[in-house]
Write an enzyme that holds these catalytic residues in place. Sequence first.
Site, PDB file in Angstrom:
ATOM      1  N   LYS A 295      42.018  30.583  48.425  1.00 54.02           N
ATOM      2  CA  LYS A 295      42.632  29.100  48.043  1.00 54.02           C
ATOM      3  C   LYS A 295      43.830  29.264  47.337  1.00 54.02           C
ATOM      4  CE  LYS A 295      38.053  27.508  48.361  1.00 54.02           C
ATOM      5  NZ  LYS A 295      36.736  27.141  47.279  1.00 54.02           N
TER       6      LYS A 295
ATOM      7  N   ASP B  28      47.146  42.359  43.368  1.00 56.18           N
ATOM      8  CA  ASP B  28      46.475  43.050  42.376  1.00 56.18           C
ATOM      9  C   ASP B  28      46.172  44.487  43.158  1.00 56.18           C
ATOM     10  OD1 ASP B  28      44.892  43.752  40.095  1.00 56.18           O
ATOM     11  OD2 ASP B  28      43.314  43.093  41.106  1.00 56.18           O
TER      12      ASP B  28
ATOM     13  N   ARG C 133      42.226  26.147  38.599  1.00 64.04           N
ATOM     14  CA  ARG C 133      43.396  26.145  39.366  1.00 64.04           C
ATOM     15  C   ARG C 133      44.400  24.972  39.434  1.00 64.04           C
ATOM     16  NH1 ARG C 133      41.775  29.644  43.819  1.00 64.04           N
ATOM     17  NH2 ARG C 133      39.574  29.610  44.078  1.00 64.04           N
TER      18      ARG C 133
HETATM   19  P1  IMP Z   1      43.960  42.024  45.642  1.00 64.85           P
HETATM   20  O1  IMP Z   1      43.336  42.323  47.177  1.00 64.85           O
HETATM   21  O2  IMP Z   1      43.308  43.055  44.749  1.00 64.85           O
HETATM   22  O3  IMP Z   1      45.379  42.201  45.605  1.00 64.85           O
HETATM   23  O4  IMP Z   1      43.625  40.778  45.178  1.00 64.85           O
HETATM   24  C1  IMP Z   1      44.220  39.699  45.734  1.00 64.85           C
HETATM   25  C2  IMP Z   1      43.258  38.479  45.381  1.00 64.85           C
HETATM   26  O5  IMP Z   1      42.544  38.536  44.175  1.00 64.85           O
HETATM   27  C3  IMP Z   1      44.321  37.219  44.958  1.00 64.85           C
HETATM   28  O6  IMP Z   1      44.845  36.589  46.059  1.00 64.85           O
HETATM   29  C4  IMP Z   1      43.666  36.261  43.988  1.00 64.85           C
HETATM   30  O7  IMP Z   1      42.847  35.490  44.784  1.00 64.85           O
HETATM   31  C5  IMP Z   1      42.433  37.230  43.360  1.00 64.85           C
HETATM   32  N1  IMP Z   1      43.012  37.541  42.207  1.00 64.85           N
HETATM   33  C6  IMP Z   1      43.417  38.807  41.601  1.00 64.85           C
HETATM   34  N2  IMP Z   1      43.864  38.740  40.461  1.00 64.85           N
HETATM   35  C7  IMP Z   1      43.675  37.654  39.809  1.00 64.85           C
HETATM   36  C8  IMP Z   1      43.743  36.898  38.545  1.00 64.85           C
HETATM   37  O8  IMP Z   1      44.226  37.545  37.626  1.00 64.85           O
HETATM   38  N3  IMP Z   1      43.383  35.510  38.687  1.00 64.85           N
HETATM   39  C9  IMP Z   1      42.890  34.983  39.758  1.00 64.85           C
HETATM   40  N4  IMP Z   1      42.669  35.624  40.862  1.00 64.85           N
HETATM   41  C10 IMP Z   1      43.132  36.919  41.053  1.00 64.85           C
END
Ligand code: IMP
Length: 190
Positions: A56, A116, A178
Site C-alpha cells: 500500500k 530496503d 500512512r
Molecule cells: P524490501 O523488500 O526489504 O526492499 O522492502 C520493501 C518494503 O518494505 C517497502 O515497500 C515497504 O512497504 C516496507 N518497508 C521497508 N522499510 C520500511 C520503513 O522504514 N517504513 C515503512 N515500511 C517499510
Amino acid sequence: MGVNFVMEKRETTIKIPEHFRILFTPEDIAARVREIADEVSKDYEGKTVHLIGVLKGAAVFLSDLMRNLTVPATYDFLSVASYGDSTESSGVVRLIKDLDDPVESRDVIIVEDIIDTGLTLKYIEELMRSRKVSSLTKCTFLDRPDRRKVQVEMDYVGFTIPDCYVVGYGLDFEQKWRQLPGIYAINQPT
Ligand code: IMP
C-alpha cells in the site's frame, strides 16, 4: 493547451508521538516529487508511461508523481507481502494482488515507497520482465541502502535515508501513520 491547477491548502493538526523525528516536510516532498516528475516527463517524451504502484505504501507517492507528469500516464497496482506487521523483513516475497491490466509492450515504471533489502523490487522486476514489457524503469520515493540483501539499480530516487525506520507519506508502522504528510523517523532499531 496547458492547464494549470492550484490545489487548495489547509492546515492539518495530527497528534504524533514525541519520539517521531521529522526527516522531510510536506514542502520538501512536494519539491522533490516535482523534480522527479520533470525528469520522468523528459525521459519519456512522446510516450505514455504505465506506472505500477506497489501497495500500500507507494499509493501516496504514485498519485502525487502522476499529477506532476506532463506526459500521458496510466497506472495500476499490485500487492506483495514480505513484512507482515513486523519491521523485520522475512525475506520471502509473494504476490497478494496481481495487476488488473496486461503490461506487455508497455513502457512500465515500477513505483515503490522505499527500497530496503531490495527483495520486493527484485521480485517485481523479474515478474514484469517475464511479461515482456516494452521498457522498464524503477522509481522509489526513499532509498535506504544500509540493509540491502540484493543488488538493485534504481532509475529515479526521491531521497536516500540513513538506517532508521520511517513512517508517513504512505509508509506505515503496523498499518498506522500512512496519512502523515511528512516523513518521520521512529527512534527504534529496524
Ligand atoms: P524490501 O523488500 O526489504 O526492499 O522492502 C520493501 C518494503 O518494505 C517497502 O515497500 C515497504 O512497504 C516496507 N518497508 C521497508 N522499510 C520500511 C520503513 O522504514 N517504513 C515503512 N515500511 C517499510
